[in-house]
Write a protein that holds these residues in place. Structure first.
Motif, PDB file in Angstrom:
ATOM      1  N   ILE A   4       0.840  -1.203   0.000  1.00  0.00           N
ATOM      2  CA  ILE A   4       0.000   0.000   0.000  1.00  0.00           C
ATOM      3  C   ILE A   4       0.879   1.260   0.000  1.00  0.00           C
ATOM      4  N   LEU A   5       2.075   1.133   0.603  1.00  0.00           N
ATOM      5  CA  LEU A   5       3.045   2.243   0.594  1.00  0.00           C
ATOM      6  C   LEU A   5       4.426   1.662   0.360  1.00  0.00           C
ATOM      7  N   ASN A   6       5.127   2.214  -0.614  1.00  0.00           N
ATOM      8  CA  ASN A   6       6.471   1.736  -0.921  1.00  0.00           C
ATOM      9  C   ASN A   6       7.373   2.943  -1.188  1.00  0.00           C
ATOM     10  N   ILE A   7       8.380   3.117  -0.338  1.00  0.00           N
ATOM     11  CA  ILE A   7       9.307   4.251  -0.450  1.00  0.00           C
ATOM     12  C   ILE A   7      10.692   3.698  -0.767  1.00  0.00           C
ATOM     13  N   ASN A   8      11.266   4.164  -1.882  1.00  0.00           N
ATOM     14  CA  ASN A   8      12.581   3.674  -2.315  1.00  0.00           C
ATOM     15  C   ASN A   8      13.596   4.807  -2.378  1.00  0.00           C
ATOM     16  N   ASN A   9      14.691   4.648  -1.624  1.00  0.00           N
ATOM     17  CA  ASN A   9      15.852   5.563  -1.702  1.00  0.00           C
ATOM     18  C   ASN A   9      15.448   7.030  -1.652  1.00  0.00           C
ATOM     19  N   LEU A  10      14.545   7.357  -0.714  1.00  0.00           N
ATOM     20  CA  LEU A  10      14.043   8.734  -0.625  1.00  0.00           C
ATOM     21  C   LEU A  10      15.050   9.632   0.078  1.00  0.00           C
ATOM     22  N   TYR A  11      15.310  10.785  -0.534  1.00  0.00           N
ATOM     23  CA  TYR A  11      16.151  11.835   0.058  1.00  0.00           C
ATOM     24  C   TYR A  11      15.352  13.129   0.098  1.00  0.00           C
ATOM     25  N   LYS A  12      15.600  13.928   1.133  1.00  0.00           N
ATOM     26  CA  LYS A  12      14.982  15.251   1.214  1.00  0.00           C
ATOM     27  C   LYS A  12      16.014  16.229   1.735  1.00  0.00           C
ATOM     28  N   LEU A  46       9.136  13.250   6.782  1.00  0.00           N
ATOM     29  CA  LEU A  46       8.846  12.056   5.991  1.00  0.00           C
ATOM     30  C   LEU A  46       7.337  11.918   5.774  1.00  0.00           C
ATOM     31  N   LEU A  47       6.547  12.168   6.817  1.00  0.00           N
ATOM     32  CA  LEU A  47       5.086  12.100   6.679  1.00  0.00           C
ATOM     33  C   LEU A  47       4.603  13.125   5.652  1.00  0.00           C
ATOM     34  N   ASN A  48       5.177  14.336   5.704  1.00  0.00           N
ATOM     35  CA  ASN A  48       4.788  15.378   4.746  1.00  0.00           C
ATOM     36  C   ASN A  48       5.190  15.019   3.316  1.00  0.00           C
ATOM     37  N   CYS A  49       6.285  14.277   3.174  1.00  0.00           N
ATOM     38  CA  CYS A  49       6.685  13.793   1.845  1.00  0.00           C
ATOM     39  C   CYS A  49       5.683  12.759   1.321  1.00  0.00           C
ATOM     40  N   ILE A  50       5.223  11.875   2.219  1.00  0.00           N
ATOM     41  CA  ILE A  50       4.214  10.874   1.832  1.00  0.00           C
ATOM     42  C   ILE A  50       2.926  11.579   1.419  1.00  0.00           C
ATOM     43  N   ALA A  51       2.565  12.655   2.161  1.00  0.00           N
ATOM     44  CA  ALA A  51       1.334  13.396   1.882  1.00  0.00           C
ATOM     45  C   ALA A  51       1.447  14.261   0.634  1.00  0.00           C
ATOM     46  N   GLY A  52       2.668  14.535   0.194  1.00  0.00           N
ATOM     47  CA  GLY A  52       2.865  15.434  -0.946  1.00  0.00           C
ATOM     48  C   GLY A  52       2.950  16.891  -0.546  1.00  0.00           C
ATOM     49  N   LEU A  53       2.977  17.152   0.771  1.00  0.00           N
ATOM     50  CA  LEU A  53       3.090  18.540   1.249  1.00  0.00           C
ATOM     51  C   LEU A  53       4.515  19.048   1.117  1.00  0.00           C
ATOM     52  N   GLU A  54       5.472  18.119   1.026  1.00  0.00           N
ATOM     53  CA  GLU A  54       6.880  18.472   0.802  1.00  0.00           C
ATOM     54  C   GLU A  54       7.368  17.717  -0.433  1.00  0.00           C
ATOM     55  N   PRO A  55       7.952  18.398  -1.426  1.00  0.00           N
ATOM     56  CA  PRO A  55       8.528  17.672  -2.568  1.00  0.00           C
ATOM     57  C   PRO A  55       9.794  16.935  -2.138  1.00  0.00           C
ATOM     58  N   ILE A  56      10.012  15.753  -2.696  1.00  0.00           N
ATOM     59  CA  ILE A  56      11.220  15.005  -2.323  1.00  0.00           C
ATOM     60  C   ILE A  56      12.365  15.387  -3.260  1.00  0.00           C
ATOM     61  N   THR A  57      13.585  15.241  -2.760  1.00  0.00           N
ATOM     62  CA  THR A  57      14.777  15.620  -3.526  1.00  0.00           C
ATOM     63  C   THR A  57      15.234  14.474  -4.416  1.00  0.00           C
ATOM     64  N   GLY A  58      15.044  13.236  -3.943  1.00  0.00           N
ATOM     65  CA  GLY A  58      15.442  12.069  -4.729  1.00  0.00           C
ATOM     66  C   GLY A  58      14.684  10.843  -4.265  1.00  0.00           C
ATOM     67  N   GLY A  59      14.606   9.840  -5.150  1.00  0.00           N
ATOM     68  CA  GLY A  59      13.935   8.599  -4.798  1.00  0.00           C
ATOM     69  C   GLY A  59      12.534   8.510  -5.373  1.00  0.00           C
ATOM     70  N   GLN A  60      11.800   7.478  -4.926  1.00  0.00           N
ATOM     71  CA  GLN A  60      10.459   7.222  -5.467  1.00  0.00           C
ATOM     72  C   GLN A  60       9.496   6.861  -4.346  1.00  0.00           C
ATOM     73  N   LEU A  61       8.219   7.246  -4.537  1.00  0.00           N
ATOM     74  CA  LEU A  61       7.192   7.003  -3.532  1.00  0.00           C
ATOM     75  C   LEU A  61       5.932   6.477  -4.222  1.00  0.00           C
ATOM     76  N   ASN A  62       5.524   5.254  -3.880  1.00  0.00           N
ATOM     77  CA  ASN A  62       4.328   4.642  -4.461  1.00  0.00           C
ATOM     78  C   ASN A  62       3.247   4.480  -3.395  1.00  0.00           C
ATOM     79  N   ILE A  63       1.997   4.800  -3.740  1.00  0.00           N
ATOM     80  CA  ILE A  63       0.847   4.532  -2.871  1.00  0.00           C
ATOM     81  C   ILE A  63      -0.133   3.672  -3.667  1.00  0.00           C
ATOM     82  N   ALA A  64      -0.507   2.530  -3.090  1.00  0.00           N
ATOM     83  CA  ALA A  64      -1.445   1.583  -3.731  1.00  0.00           C
ATOM     84  C   ALA A  64      -1.001   1.220  -5.147  1.00  0.00           C
ATOM     85  N   GLY A  65       0.305   1.030  -5.303  1.00  0.00           N
ATOM     86  CA  GLY A  65       0.843   0.591  -6.588  1.00  0.00           C
ATOM     87  C   GLY A  65       1.031   1.685  -7.622  1.00  0.00           C
ATOM     88  N   GLN A  66       0.674   2.939  -7.268  1.00  0.00           N
ATOM     89  CA  GLN A  66       0.804   4.057  -8.215  1.00  0.00           C
ATOM     90  C   GLN A  66       1.978   4.947  -7.803  1.00  0.00           C
TER      91      GLN A  66
END
Length: 365
Positions: A4-12, A46-66
């Motif tokens: 449901i949530l998959n975060i890969n190599n996220l940097y901020k 990190l929570l704000n990055c998941i919510a989209g309130l903060e743009p991430i600097t690097g990496g990928q974030l998937n919610i429900a496969g998207q």
């Protein structure tokens, strides 16, 4: 099924300052993920990055496969509950809860149905016509949760939602959130600095420090097998006792020698035959230093210890002594009679001992 949530190599980063460093987290549908750590560790970022309130600097974030890496918050199918509740003061409770649906053009009959379901679930039916100013902190928290629930999102995000409440109400609301999670089988990500909250709510915990994940695991794994000294010290109340010690080999067993002020060292024997270097930090939870006779096992060691402080705590009595230059807390039964300044016999459960490298802080065994 995709996580449901998959975060890969996220940097901020903010400018040259790295806030989050190589974050990798994945949870399945129905998981309750708690992000925990001291203030400034990056958990809310990190929570704000998941919510989209903060743009991430690097990496990928998937919610429900998207892939949601660059998707705006309103299109992420999430619902967020804030510490401040963020209720509209001029609107009734009912209108606060249904406002988001109204903006999205949801049919009025569907709004009314959802409102009735959520109000019953949260036991706020009698509050629907009140304004936020007429509610207690706990009631406002329920309304904020109700507003999130009617969204029926893929992911619920909670940002320290209980930190404004008094201790008793916080325990009640913690139980409420736990019950909601069980009833809804919802997927939740929850930020707190309170490790008791983390232990009681989570199916999976992420412990963070300085923007780096220190350990990911179930509450039991984090508590019993902390990855390093930071996790051992941070998780648990009272914290794990972390005592410098010298190790020597005695046949298949290990002789653990702990210095004491003004008297001979305390010598304990760990019979598990674990491989250890000469210098270690031994970790023992307070409940693993207890009354003789209150615990069974073939790796129990009895020893007399000087008592410094006695702290009655209702169901338990905590006794503080000094070993290896550190304050060490034992958790005894409530009726145990001990006096400050006297000596008392403790049972050390070496079967539950954890050992750490003093230099790196990493867990050895």
């Amino acid at each position: 099924m995709a996580p449901i949530l998959n975060i890969n190599n996220l940097y901020k980063s903010y400018g040259q300052t790295e806030i989050l460093k190589d974050i990798n987290v994945s949870i399945e549908k129905g998981d309750f993920l708690v992000l925990v750590g001291p203030s400034g560790c990056g958990k809310s970022t990190l929570l704000n990055c998941i919510a989209g309130l903060e743009p991430i600097t690097g990496g990928q974030l998937n919610i429900a496969g998207q892939d949601m890496t660059n998707v705006s918050p309103k299109d992420r199918n999430i619902a967020m509950v804030f510490q401040s509740y963020a209720l509209y003061p001029t609107m009734s409770v009912a209108k606060n809860i249904t406002f988001g649906m109204k903006v999205r053009g949801v049919d009025k009959s569907v709004q009314d149905q959802k409102l009735a379901e959520v109000a019953k679930q949260l036991q706020i039916e009698k509050l629907l016509n009140r304004k936020p100013s007429q509610l207690s902190g706990g009631q406002r928290q329920r309304v904020a949760m109700g507003r999130a629930l009617v969204r029926d999102p893929a992911l619920f995000l909670f940002d320290e939602p209980l930190s404004n409440l008094d201790a008793k109400l916080r325990v009640e609301m913690r139980t409420e959130i736990k019950r909601l999670h069980q009833d809804l089988h919802a997927s939740m990500v929850y930020v707190t600095h309170d490790q008791i909250e983390a232990m009681t709510l989570a199916t999976k915990i992420v412990v963070m420090k300085d923007g780096i994940i220190q350990q990911i695991g179930t509450p039991a794994e984090i508590y019993r097998q902390p990855a390093n000294l930071f996790v051992a010290d941070f998780m648990g109340s009272p914290a794990m006792n972390l005592i410098p010690a010298k190790v020597s080999t005695d046949g298949n067993a290990r002789r653990i020698e702990i210095a004491r002020d003004g008297e001979a060292p305390l010598v304990l024997t760990d019979r598990r035959g674990v491989d250890l270097p000469k210098d270690v930090i031994i970790g023992l939870r307070p409940e693993d230093i207890t009354d003789p006779g209150s615990r069974q096992g073939d790796n129990l060691e009895l020893a007399d210890v000087h008592v410094d402080v006695v702290e009655p705590a209702g169901a338990d009595t905590y006794v503080v002594s000094r070993l290896g230059g550190k304050e060490v807390t034992a958790r005894l039964q409530a009726e145990t009679e001990v006096r400050p300044g006297a000596r008392a016999q403790f049972a050390f459960d070496l079967g539950k001992a954890t050992y750490f490298d003093p230099a790196s802080g990493a867990r050895l065994v």
